[in-house]
Scaffold this motif. Structure first.
Motif, mmCIF file in Angstrom:
data_model
loop_
_atom_site.group_PDB
_atom_site.id
_atom_site.type_symbol
_atom_site.label_atom_id
_atom_site.label_comp_id
_atom_site.label_asym_id
_atom_site.label_seq_id
_atom_site.Cartn_x
_atom_site.Cartn_y
_atom_site.Cartn_z
ATOM 1 N N LYS A 39 -40.130 57.402 -77.495
ATOM 2 C CA LYS A 39 -39.885 58.824 -77.714
ATOM 3 C C LYS A 39 -40.273 59.648 -76.502
ATOM 4 N N GLY A 53 -40.207 61.176 -72.946
ATOM 5 C CA GLY A 53 -39.288 61.469 -71.852
ATOM 6 C C GLY A 53 -37.920 60.861 -72.047
ATOM 7 N N LEU A 64 -29.463 69.952 -70.390
ATOM 8 C CA LEU A 64 -30.491 70.138 -71.406
ATOM 9 C C LEU A 64 -31.850 70.418 -70.783
ATOM 10 N N ALA A 102 -35.043 73.679 -70.645
ATOM 11 C CA ALA A 102 -35.478 72.892 -71.790
ATOM 12 C C ALA A 102 -36.280 73.742 -72.764
ATOM 13 N N LEU A 143 -22.569 65.019 -77.279
ATOM 14 C CA LEU A 143 -23.657 64.179 -77.786
ATOM 15 C C LEU A 143 -23.641 62.869 -77.000
ATOM 16 N N LEU A 144 -24.782 62.237 -76.904
ATOM 17 C CA LEU A 144 -24.832 60.957 -76.196
ATOM 18 C C LEU A 144 -24.450 59.849 -77.167
ATOM 19 N N LEU A 157 -27.002 57.076 -78.396
ATOM 20 C CA LEU A 157 -28.240 57.412 -79.108
ATOM 21 C C LEU A 157 -27.898 57.727 -80.561
ATOM 22 N N GLN A 212 -32.197 60.544 -82.445
ATOM 23 C CA GLN A 212 -32.581 60.502 -81.033
ATOM 24 C C GLN A 212 -31.911 61.606 -80.228
ATOM 25 N N LEU A 268 -34.064 64.672 -78.282
ATOM 26 C CA LEU A 268 -34.062 64.524 -76.829
ATOM 27 C C LEU A 268 -34.810 65.642 -76.086
ATOM 28 N N PRO A 269 -34.548 66.932 -76.412
ATOM 29 C CA PRO A 269 -35.258 67.985 -75.691
ATOM 30 C C PRO A 269 -36.776 67.919 -75.881
ATOM 31 N N SER A 317 -38.481 65.134 -76.436
ATOM 32 C CA SER A 317 -38.929 63.996 -75.628
ATOM 33 C C SER A 317 -39.068 64.409 -74.169
ATOM 34 N N LEU A 318 -38.093 65.177 -73.715
ATOM 35 C CA LEU A 318 -38.106 65.599 -72.318
ATOM 36 C C LEU A 318 -39.317 66.453 -72.009
ATOM 37 N N GLN A 319 -39.756 67.227 -73.008
ATOM 38 C CA GLN A 319 -40.906 68.093 -72.794
ATOM 39 C C GLN A 319 -42.220 67.381 -73.071
ATOM 40 N N THR A 379 -44.055 64.480 -77.955
ATOM 41 C CA THR A 379 -43.650 63.351 -78.781
ATOM 42 C C THR A 379 -44.247 63.387 -80.188
ATOM 43 N N ILE A 422 -42.113 65.110 -82.877
ATOM 44 C CA ILE A 422 -40.713 64.738 -83.052
ATOM 45 C C ILE A 422 -40.302 64.517 -84.502
ATOM 46 N N ARG A 465 -29.842 69.952 -82.029
ATOM 47 C CA ARG A 465 -30.445 69.608 -80.740
ATOM 48 C C ARG A 465 -30.769 70.870 -79.952
#
Lengths: 596, 252
Positions: A264, A266, A515, B88, B100-101, B104, B108, B112-113, B115-117, B120, B123, B159
């Motif tokens: 989960k 990154g 994003l 983000a 959308l990916l 995933l 997921q 995603l956003p 997770s990027l930040q 976790t 989530i 998302r």
């Protein structure tokens, strides 16, 4: 007009074309290089059969394998070309171009690209083979005999195979492009179909894969039992085992990883998902790459070990490097330059063909002989007791039996005799044949000049060293060439498989950027994703090689000696190639549009 | 509704074309403001500059001159990581083709956003909450390829909203949907706007989509031509008629 259009789009994407073109050229260069040996039967016979039948088999299987790989490789290259072009072709069709014309255009384009790449490849191949044979000659001081950098049959084969394959590819492309609906060409987004395998199936794959690998390894460890079938069995079982192992283990491993909290964090989840799709899709290519990796690394390791083996095998031939009868002053001064390990000096009297030694002198200075062990590298120096007359006679006959045109007879008796001419003989052993090669050669040449006929003259381990060097130079050359061929094939296969997937990745990475993903994270995600595709085959490949080296224990003194040198060099090349591909991939996928 | 602006764009100008080439001015001197919690539509024919405007506001492109402030911050000066983080944290996007990916799962994709930040820990709860409120709870373990267009766009909304952005940008979000799915999506956007007070900026050329907005900016040849505001008490159908009328005269 249509040709103009087609040409302009090539100009537009010249970098991609350059990649494709150079890859194809290198592939055909390697094929040519390989064929210069494979189709040169006198070279093969001279260098292959005399040492070991194994080499001949290695080579013929290598040849078949290379053909197969070339086929797979061209298939990837072609799909890369298609993925680049199908949008353009779709556009032409949409604009109302007749299918027949489009078909002709596609056909011509593929053929032109292929023919140009093949010709260029052969030119590169000739240059490469010249350079390579020079390199080996310099290294070993002995030319690979009968090897021809420019070899017509090799040229013919390369042309036939490549143009034939390109003809097939061109026809295939034509059919594909003209039959596919226009919309599909325009919107060539690939649908990924990923099915989750049942645990039972995965389990079965795992077990069968492991069994196959064990069989393969077992066979390779007992090459004397299975003889010529060893390599065939090993190739089949190892390829199958690798394939199933990748299928079962990696897919389930990734499925398990995705459920962990780490996934989960990154872009980990994204990378794992990418890989899961990739690995399912890439099982075949990963297997191919693993096998090529193993072959390349194995060949290079064997090649570099062959070099070390020469010294060993020469040493087994005789306990002393040289015997010198009645040394001249020049020889004596040369001997002073050597770093000697052992020196023996005896006198004998010559009566006709009889060389008469007194037993007494062998009591004071014991003559040594080589005691062979189970393997080639397993030998000891044994002192001969002066009472053991038969062994002494045998040892001395080795060195002194053949002298020019006459055959001498060694006689050992209790007392020395003064009848006949009196002579002195020196036996010397240096601390290394290769290290003292220059001086030894000079001494040996002077010694040889004492005789009118030198064909059967054996002066000691040095004579064997010279003979084996010539013999092994061909072998080493072949091994290195095989290694380089497989390495290059591996490199281009990896490149095309990875790059042909790159077009589908562009929108994904673009979205991630939109994003709000940091540039650094995007880059490290790319690096990590590609590194897995490099690491997986490498691990299994190294294991294959470690077992596979057992195969060569009959011709190589100790195949596992100083393994880190070839492994290190290979690792460096592999790593450099990873960096190169990862940078190229980043360039394609992370093309910047905004915020420079 | 308070008076804090989420977007303040001043004198935006965008010129395309390199130095030697013929210049094309896509935007000339556009200024606009979007208040917190507002629901703004940008309408215009193709080539009018509405997508260019959206790209400027959404930090996908830089204006030739002028400034864009989002939540008080000048985003035209942001670069690299700061820009990525800002996107983000403060903005959400939905696109016409969903984006959308495909490899995933829905869960997921939505997370995603976060997770990027590096958020976790949140989530699981956040994804469940947002999926429940958008009615896509049952889809979480599926892959995008298994979903209908309407469902995909809901996932895209989820998302976009999971980071609780200040503003949600939509580029023709209902453009690829059938009329039923489009209506349901727009009603969802309206609900998000009124319940979560997220400001929304939609770019559309479709009067039906626009009629869900509170305020509509008409853009033509790179300039703001007219503005319509839905009056309290005015029904959506009435507003729709008004937009059609306006379009009729505006496009002449």
């Amino acid at each position: 007009m249509l040709f103009k259009l087609a040409f302009s789009s090539i100009r537009h994407r010249w970098k991609d074309y350059l990649l494709l073109f150079s890859g194809l050229a290198i592939s055909s260069a390697i094929f040519y290089l390989f064929e210069t040996i494979a189709s040169n039967s006198s070279f093969l016979q001279l260098n292959g059969q005399t040492v070991s039948h194994m080499i001949g088999y290695v080579f013929s299987f290598g040849s078949v394998l290379l053909c197969l790989l070339t086929l797979i490789y061209l298939n990837y290259a072609n799909s890369f070309l298609l993925s680049m072009r199908q949008r353009d072709y779709g556009l032409f069709i949409m604009l109302g171009t007749r299918k027949k014309r489009i078909g002709r255009l596609i056909w011509l384009e593929t053929m032109l690209l292929g023919a140009a790449a093949t010709i260029l490849g052969v030119i590169i191949g000739v240059a490469l083979s010249m350079g390579l044979s020079n390199l080996v000659t310099n290294f070993l001081g002995a030319a690979a005999r009968h090897y021809q950098p420019w070899w017509l049959p090799a040229f013919g084969w390369t042309l036939v195979v490549y143009l034939g394959l390109f003809f097939l590819a061109a026809s295939w492309n034509t059919v594909m492009m003209t039959k596919k609906p226009v919309l599909q060409l325009l919107k060539a987004e690939r649908q990924s179909d990923f099915r989750v395998s049942k645990p039972i199936v995965l389990m079965a794959q795992l077990i069968i894969g492991l069994i196959l690998l064990v069989i393969g390894y077992y066979v390779m460890m007992h090459p004397l039992v299975y003889k010529q079938y060893t390599i065939l069995i090993a190739l089949v079982t190892l390829s199958g085992g690798t394939f199933l192992l990748f299928k079962a283990v990696i897919v389930s491993l990734l499925q398990w990883l995705i459920k962990l909290p780490v996934a989960k964090k990154g872009l980990n989840g994204f990378t794992l998902a990418q890989l899961r799709f990739r690995v399912a899709d890439y099982t075949k290519v990963l297997t191919g790459i693993t096998m090529m990796f193993a072959m390349a690394l194995g060949a290079i390791t064997v090649g570099s070990n062959l070099h070390k083996t020469i010294e060993n095998n020469a040493r087994v031939a005789g306990a002393y490097d040289l015997r010198i009868v009645d040394p001249s002053t020049k020889q004596l001064s040369l001997i002073k330059q050597l770093s000697l390990q052992e020196k023996r000096e005896y006198t004998f009297s010559k009566q006709g063909d009889n060389l008469i030694f007194s037993t007494q002198q062998f009591a004071n200075q014991q003559l040594e002989t080589v005691q062979r062990g189970e393997t080639v590298s397993d030998y000891t120096m044994k002192k001969i007791a002066n009472s053991d007359t038969s062994l002494l006679t045998l040892a001395l006959t080795n060195y002194l039996g053949e002298a020019g045109s006459t055959n001498n007879k060694i006689v050992i008796q209790a007392n020395s005799t003064k009848t006949g001419s009196q002579h002195k003989v020196l036996f010397i052993r240096t601390n290394g044949l290769a290290a003292n090669a220059k001086v030894l050669k000079k001494i040996a040449n002077i010694e040889k000049n004492k005789y009118s006929n030198t064909t059967n003259l054996w002066l000691g381990a040095w004579t064997s060293y010279e003979q084996i060097s010539i013999l092994y130079s061909g072998l080493e050359f072949m091994a290195m060439l095989l290694g380089i061929s497989f390495l290059a094939m591996l490199a281009s296969c990896l490149m095309f498989k990875i790059l042909s997937g790159s077009f589908a990745d562009i929108p994904r990475y673009q979205l991630l950027r939109k994003l709000g993903t940091r540039e650094g994270k995007l880059r490290s995600a790319v690096r990590r994703e590609i590194s897995v595709l490099f690491i997986l085959p490498a691990i299994l490949g190294v294991v294959h090689v470690l077992f596979g080296l057992k195969l060569f224990s009959t011709i190589i003194a100790n195949p596992y000696q100083q393994l880190w040198i070839p492994f290190g060099i290979f690792g460096l090349i592999y790593f450099a190639y990873y960096c190169f591909l990862s940078v190229i991939y980043q360039r394609i996928v992370l093309k910047k549009e905004v915020d420079k | 509704m308070n008076n804090v602006s989420v977007i303040q764009a001043q004198n935006l100008k965008k010129v395309y074309g390199h130095k030697q080439e013929k210049k094309y001015m896509a935007l000339q001197d556009v200024s606009l403001e979007v208040a917190a919690g507002d629901f703004v539509g940008v309408m215009g024919a193709s080539g009018s500059g509405k997508t260019t405007l959206l790209n400027m506001l959404a930090t996908f492109d830089r204006p030739t001159s002028g400034t864009v402030r989002i939540a008080g911050k000048d985003v035209t000066a942001l670069k690299g990581n700061a820009l990525a983080d800002f996107r983000a944290q403060q903005m959400g996007f939905i696109f016409q083709d969903f984006n959308l990916l495909d490899n995933l799962t829905i869960a997921q994709n939505i997370s995603l956003p976060l997770s990027l930040q590096g958020k976790t820990s949140k989530i699981k709860r956040s994804v469940r909450e947002i999926a429940e409120s958008l009615g896509i709870k049952d889809l979480l373990d599926k892959y995008p390829a298994q979903l209908s267009g309407g469902q995909k766009q809901r996932v895209a909304c989820a998302r976009a909203l999971i980071n609780k952005p200040q503003i949600l940008f939509g580029d023709e979000p209902s453009g690829a949907l059938d009329s039923k799915a489009a209506r349901s999506l727009l009603e969802l956007l309206q609900k998000i706007n009124s319940e979560q007070k997220t400001a929304i900026l939609l770019v559309t050329h479709d009067a039906f989509s626009a009629s869900f907005c509170r305020r509509i900016i008409f853009i033509k040849d790179g300039q703001i031509g007219h503005e319509l505001v839905r009056q309290p008490g005015q029904s959506r159908v009435e507003f729709y008629q008004l937009i059609l009328e306006q379009l009729g005269t505006f496009e002449q």
